[in-house]
Motif scaffolding. Structure first.
Motif, PDB file in Angstrom:
ATOM      1  N   GLY A   1      32.297  44.140  39.259  1.00 39.65           N
ATOM      2  CA  GLY A   1      32.698  43.199  38.196  1.00 39.65           C
ATOM      3  C   GLY A   1      34.182  42.958  38.132  1.00 39.65           C
ATOM      4  N   GLU A   2      34.996  43.832  38.726  1.00 37.69           N
ATOM      5  CA  GLU A   2      36.446  43.678  38.675  1.00 37.69           C
ATOM      6  C   GLU A   2      37.003  42.912  39.868  1.00 37.69           C
ATOM      7  OE1 GLU A   2      38.132  44.689  36.024  1.00 37.69           O
ATOM      8  OE2 GLU A   2      36.170  45.273  35.225  1.00 37.69           O
ATOM      9  N   HIS A   3      36.110  42.548  40.793  1.00 39.74           N
ATOM     10  CA  HIS A   3      36.602  41.861  41.988  1.00 39.74           C
ATOM     11  C   HIS A   3      36.896  40.388  41.674  1.00 39.74           C
ATOM     12  CE1 HIS A   3      36.765  40.373  46.136  1.00 39.74           C
ATOM     13  NE2 HIS A   3      36.972  41.632  46.490  1.00 39.74           N
ATOM     14  N   PRO A   4      37.939  39.826  42.289  1.00 43.72           N
ATOM     15  CA  PRO A   4      38.296  38.417  42.017  1.00 43.72           C
ATOM     16  C   PRO A   4      37.158  37.438  42.275  1.00 43.72           C
ATOM     17  CG  PRO A   4      40.081  39.512  43.189  1.00 43.72           C
ATOM     18  CD  PRO A   4      38.949  40.475  43.137  1.00 43.72           C
ATOM     19  N   ILE A   5      36.314  37.700  43.268  1.00 42.04           N
ATOM     20  CA  ILE A   5      35.202  36.784  43.558  1.00 42.04           C
ATOM     21  C   ILE A   5      34.270  36.703  42.371  1.00 42.04           C
ATOM     22  CG2 ILE A   5      33.154  36.423  44.991  1.00 42.04           C
ATOM     23  CD1 ILE A   5      34.664  37.541  47.359  1.00 42.04           C
ATOM     24  N   LEU A   6      33.979  37.868  41.770  1.00 38.58           N
ATOM     25  CA  LEU A   6      33.070  37.878  40.619  1.00 38.58           C
ATOM     26  C   LEU A   6      33.741  37.251  39.400  1.00 38.58           C
ATOM     27  CD1 LEU A   6      30.174  39.118  40.679  1.00 38.58           C
ATOM     28  CD2 LEU A   6      31.641  39.873  42.565  1.00 38.58           C
ATOM     29  N   ALA A   7      35.022  37.520  39.247  1.00 39.83           N
ATOM     30  CA  ALA A   7      35.752  36.924  38.117  1.00 39.83           C
ATOM     31  C   ALA A   7      35.762  35.402  38.220  1.00 39.83           C
ATOM     32  CB  ALA A   7      37.180  37.464  38.081  1.00 39.83           C
ATOM     33  N   ALA A   8      35.956  34.886  39.430  1.00 44.74           N
ATOM     34  CA  ALA A   8      35.973  33.431  39.638  1.00 44.74           C
ATOM     35  C   ALA A   8      34.596  32.828  39.431  1.00 44.74           C
ATOM     36  CB  ALA A   8      36.490  33.112  41.039  1.00 44.74           C
ATOM     37  N   LEU A   9      33.573  33.559  39.839  1.00 45.90           N
ATOM     38  CA  LEU A   9      32.200  33.052  39.734  1.00 45.90           C
ATOM     39  C   LEU A   9      31.779  32.880  38.276  1.00 45.90           C
ATOM     40  CD1 LEU A   9      29.744  32.220  41.437  1.00 45.90           C
ATOM     41  CD2 LEU A   9      28.948  34.586  41.305  1.00 45.90           C
ATOM     42  N   ALA A  10      32.376  33.667  37.389  1.00 47.88           N
ATOM     43  CA  ALA A  10      32.009  33.589  35.978  1.00 47.88           C
ATOM     44  C   ALA A  10      32.292  32.199  35.408  1.00 47.88           C
ATOM     45  CB  ALA A  10      32.773  34.655  35.186  1.00 47.88           C
ATOM     46  N   ALA A  11      33.304  31.520  35.959  1.00 50.64           N
ATOM     47  CA  ALA A  11      33.679  30.200  35.443  1.00 50.64           C
ATOM     48  C   ALA A  11      32.970  29.048  36.163  1.00 50.64           C
ATOM     49  CB  ALA A  11      35.196  30.019  35.558  1.00 50.64           C
ATOM     50  N   VAL A  12      32.192  29.333  37.195  1.00 50.16           N
ATOM     51  CA  VAL A  12      31.533  28.286  37.985  1.00 50.16           C
ATOM     52  C   VAL A  12      30.220  27.882  37.320  1.00 50.16           C
ATOM     53  CG1 VAL A  12      30.505  27.721  40.223  1.00 50.16           C
ATOM     54  CG2 VAL A  12      32.595  29.106  40.114  1.00 50.16           C
ATOM     55  N   GLU A  13      29.993  26.592  37.229  1.00 52.63           N
ATOM     56  CA  GLU A  13      28.746  26.067  36.663  1.00 52.63           C
ATOM     57  C   GLU A  13      27.905  25.364  37.717  1.00 52.63           C
ATOM     58  OE1 GLU A  13      27.677  26.765  33.751  1.00 52.63           O
ATOM     59  OE2 GLU A  13      29.513  27.776  33.089  1.00 52.63           O
ATOM     60  N   ASP A  14      28.511  25.005  38.854  1.00 49.87           N
ATOM     61  CA  ASP A  14      27.800  24.316  39.941  1.00 49.87           C
ATOM     62  C   ASP A  14      26.781  25.278  40.564  1.00 49.87           C
ATOM     63  OD1 ASP A  14      26.901  22.973  42.153  1.00 49.87           O
ATOM     64  OD2 ASP A  14      28.889  22.581  42.993  1.00 49.87           O
ATOM     65  N   GLU A  15      25.489  24.965  40.384  1.00 49.89           N
ATOM     66  CA  GLU A  15      24.433  25.866  40.848  1.00 49.89           C
ATOM     67  C   GLU A  15      24.446  26.041  42.366  1.00 49.89           C
ATOM     68  OE1 GLU A  15      20.598  24.897  39.359  1.00 49.89           O
ATOM     69  OE2 GLU A  15      21.125  25.317  37.269  1.00 49.89           O
ATOM     70  N   ALA A  16      24.813  24.988  43.086  1.00 50.11           N
ATOM     71  CA  ALA A  16      24.857  25.082  44.551  1.00 50.11           C
ATOM     72  C   ALA A  16      25.949  26.057  44.981  1.00 50.11           C
ATOM     73  CB  ALA A  16      25.088  23.712  45.173  1.00 50.11           C
ATOM     74  N   ARG A  17      27.104  25.982  44.328  1.00 52.45           N
ATOM     75  CA  ARG A  17      28.199  26.893  44.685  1.00 52.45           C
ATOM     76  C   ARG A  17      27.872  28.333  44.265  1.00 52.45           C
ATOM     77  NH1 ARG A  17      33.100  26.351  46.617  1.00 52.45           N
ATOM     78  NH2 ARG A  17      34.743  27.874  46.128  1.00 52.45           N
ATOM     79  N   ILE A  18      27.214  28.451  43.107  1.00 53.41           N
ATOM     80  CA  ILE A  18      26.781  29.786  42.663  1.00 53.41           C
ATOM     81  C   ILE A  18      25.841  30.394  43.705  1.00 53.41           C
ATOM     82  CG2 ILE A  18      25.423  31.045  40.957  1.00 53.41           C
ATOM     83  CD1 ILE A  18      26.493  29.041  38.861  1.00 53.41           C
ATOM     84  N   ALA A  19      24.898  29.561  44.188  1.00 49.56           N
ATOM     85  CA  ALA A  19      23.929  30.034  45.182  1.00 49.56           C
ATOM     86  C   ALA A  19      24.632  30.430  46.475  1.00 49.56           C
ATOM     87  CB  ALA A  19      22.880  28.963  45.460  1.00 49.56           C
TER      88      ALA A  19
END
Length: 640
Positions: free
Chosen positions: A588-606
């Motif tokens: 949870g402390e990694h930058p990738i996870l922190a950035a993913l929290a703000a993403v709403e695009d389902e394709a990018r999340i996937a």
């Protein structure tokens, strides 16, 4: 001279012996030589123990000769001999008690039940496989008269007075069509060297050697007599009388190895169970060590007479690299000496032999610590060649599991690449508050050492055993714990046990004492839900990791599921592997996870979720289910 009749059931037994029980006709010569050796042994004892025989001039020998034209083969000895009654009793009656009942047991399937015949001493009759008629002339030691026994092996036999210059027995075979090939010098010599080379008494072969003139024309022949057996059985001699060079030379002759052995173990047991054993550990693993149809390395003898070198039950499978000899004085064998009876004697010999070898290997390991550079190098050679079979023993040999656990070696995060350690050394280095022995399996050593799964262990300076052998995936979970006796607080020995815990299992982070952070759990929950939704049934669960420090993700297996590496091994072995989905742990402390929290695009999340899963698989040295899909997703993420 009256014709004497075999008992009815004896005639049936002879037919069975000749046509069913022996699968290899050449063993008849082994049986005749063995009988001659027994007769010499008996007279040798009497010349020392009985006043009646002490005056006899005793120069023991066994003589074999043949006549190709007459199609005869003769085996003679100057042993104890037999009188008329003994000839009738020994050669005219087989298995005086229980023969009929025994035959009834064999009637359905003679070959299948042939091992039951071990109680019947009928090896002599194997000669009827190659002979249409047999004559036995014998003179009992300290007697003047001799007697001749003769039979065609069908209905009966005859006994009549005969002449023989000295005590002993002469067996003459009148060979049939099948046996004619044995009236040959090279055939006889080969059989004797193979089966009877170590018989204690000299065996001489008489033959005609042709002579040739300068033009290459035959000019005659000369009768020659040569000794054909060595008569020496190194394993029978006292250890104090044998030099290291003799042990090494015997090994080379015995095994065909051009190098000397790495180690050897020599033992002689006397008393209720009498046997001698000489075992060698080669310097290099046999080429077929990991073949299913490997050639066993231990030969079985009975009173120096070769029995078999093809019985995989003589030693446990994990000791298949051992070369050597077991020579039993009283091991019961079946009529053909080809099928060993499974009984307590063989089990006891095997058990004692395994313990002797384990003791020698343990001494080698101890010497590597207390001895010099040579002892250390010797042990490292052993580990490099035979560590894997030892680990097989951990899985297969429950009776010796504790001893094997002391000998098996593993890599470790506390040691440099390529170095080895054992459980005892690991325990000696454990932290005071550490409860478990931690290990990681699957993949190459380099991959395992770099695994994200070890980040928390490194952070807390906890040692992890690096198990990079495929077999570790099977062996270590079965072992469960390392146990040994150690001095207690009062100085008395007490049994201690350390559980083995896999770093790639769910719950390992809890064992490390990592406290749960409620705030972190709450903060990571939304992003974890996004990843779960994207991955769907590709994973069993997605959870916040307490073991990761630098990496964004890792995979672990549920406690009740096989690891991903184990599933791959099972598939490679052609076994149906249960479908076990990995658990994805995320940092949870990694930058990738922190950035993913703000993403709403389902394709990018996937794309991010699948890349997190696939890179976790790659970090453990596993194959991706769809490499091209991973590349496409990674490219889209890189392109922004």
């Amino acid at each position: 001279m009256a014709q004497r009749q075999f008992q009815t059931e004896v005639s049936r037994l002879l037919h069975l012996i000749i046509h069913s029980l022996y699968s290899n006709s050449e063993i008849f010569l082994r049986e005749l030589v063995s009988n001659a050796s027994d007769a010499l042994d008996k007279l040798k004892y009497l010349t020392v123990a009985d006043e009646q025989y002490k005056a006899l001039a005793f120069d023991p020998r066994i003589d074999v000769s043949f006549d190709k034209e007459a199609r005869t083969l003769v085996v003679a000895d100057n042993g104890i001999g037999m009188d008329e009654a003994e000839l009738a009793d020994s050669l005219g009656t087989i298995a005086r008690s229980g023969t009929k009942a025994f035959l009834e047991r064999l009637s359905e399937d003679a070959k299948k039940d042939s091992s039951l015949i071990g109680q019947f001493g009928v090896g002599f009759y194997s000669a009827f496989m190659v002979a249409e008629r047999i004559e036995v002339v014998s003179r009992r030691a300290a007697r003047e008269e001799a007697w001749k026994w003769s039979s065609d092996g069908k209905e009966g036999f005859e006994i009549e007075p005969a002449r023989r210059a000295e005590q002993g027995t002469t067996v003459t075979l009148y060979l049939n069509e099948e046996g004619a090939s044995f009236a040959n010098r090279w055939t006889i010599e080969d059989v004797i060297k193979r089966y009877s080379n170590h018989v204690a008494f000299p065996i001489y072969l008489t033959f005609e050697e042709k002579e040739w003139d300068d033009k290459g024309d035959e000019k005659g022949s000369t009768t020659k007599t040569e000794r054909v057996n060595s008569g020496t059985a190194l394993w029978r001699r006292p250890k104090a009388e044998i030099s290291e060079e003799e042990y090494a030379e015997f090994y080379k002759q015995f095994s065909g190895d051009s190098e000397g052995p790495l180690a050897f173990a020599h033992t002689k047991a006397e008393g209720a169970l009498e046997y001698a054993a000489l075992f060698y550990v080669p310097k290099k693993a046999p080429f077929d060590l990991y073949n299913v149809d490997y050639k066993p390395g231990v030969k079985l003898y009975a009173k120096r007479v070769f029995i078999t070198d093809d019985d995989k039950d003589l030693m446990p499978v994990w000791l298949r690299f051992v070369r050597g000899v077991i020579d039993s004085e009283d091991l019961p064998l079946n009529v053909s000496r080809e099928i060993l009876q499974q009984n307590k004697i063989l089990a006891n010999i095997r058990g004692a032999s395994v313990k002797k070898l384990l003791s020698e290997i343990r001494q080698m390991a101890d010497a590597a610590v207390s001895g010099g550079e040579e002892a250390k190098e010797k042990w490292e050679t052993f580990v490099s060649q035979f560590n894997r079979p030892l680990k097989e023993g951990l899985y297969q040999d429950y009776a010796n599991r504790e001893a094997l656990a002391e000998l098996a070696r593993f890599k470790s995060t506390a040691l440099e690449d390529g170095a080895w350690t054992g459980f005892a050394d690991y325990v000696s280095r454990m932290k005071a508050d550490q409860k478990y022995i931690y290990y990681i399996t699957g993949g190459a050593e380099k991959t395992l050492r770099a695994s994200p799964l070890l980040e928390a262990y490194r952070a807390r300076d906890i040692e992890v055993l690096v198990m990079d052998d495929d077999i570790d995936e099977i062996v270590i979970p079965a072992l469960r714990a390392y146990e040994r006796e150690s001095p207690g607080a009062d100085g008395k020995p007490e049994r201690k046990s350390w559980e083995l815990r896999a770093a790639n299992r769910a719950g390992a982070d809890e064992e490390l004492g990592e406290a749960k952070d409620a705030a972190a759990e709450k903060k990571a929950k939304p992003v974890i839900e996004k990843i779960k939704k994207a991955l769907g049934d590709r994973v069993k669960e997605v959870k916040l990791s307490r073991r990761l420090r630098d990496s964004p993700s890792c995979i672990v297996a549920d406690e009740n599921d096989p690891s991903a590496q184990m599933a791959q091994i099972m598939k490679a072995m052609g076994q149906a592997a249960p479908e076990a989905k990995p658990i994805l742990e995320v940092n949870g402390e990694h930058p990738i996870l922190a950035a993913l929290a703000a993403v709403e695009d389902e394709a990018r999340i996937a794309d991010t979720a699948f890349v997190l899963l696939d890179q976790a698989l790659l970090a453990e040295g596993l194959r991706l289910p769809d490499p091209s899909d991973f590349v496409k997703r990674l490219n889209r993420l890189l392109a922004g």
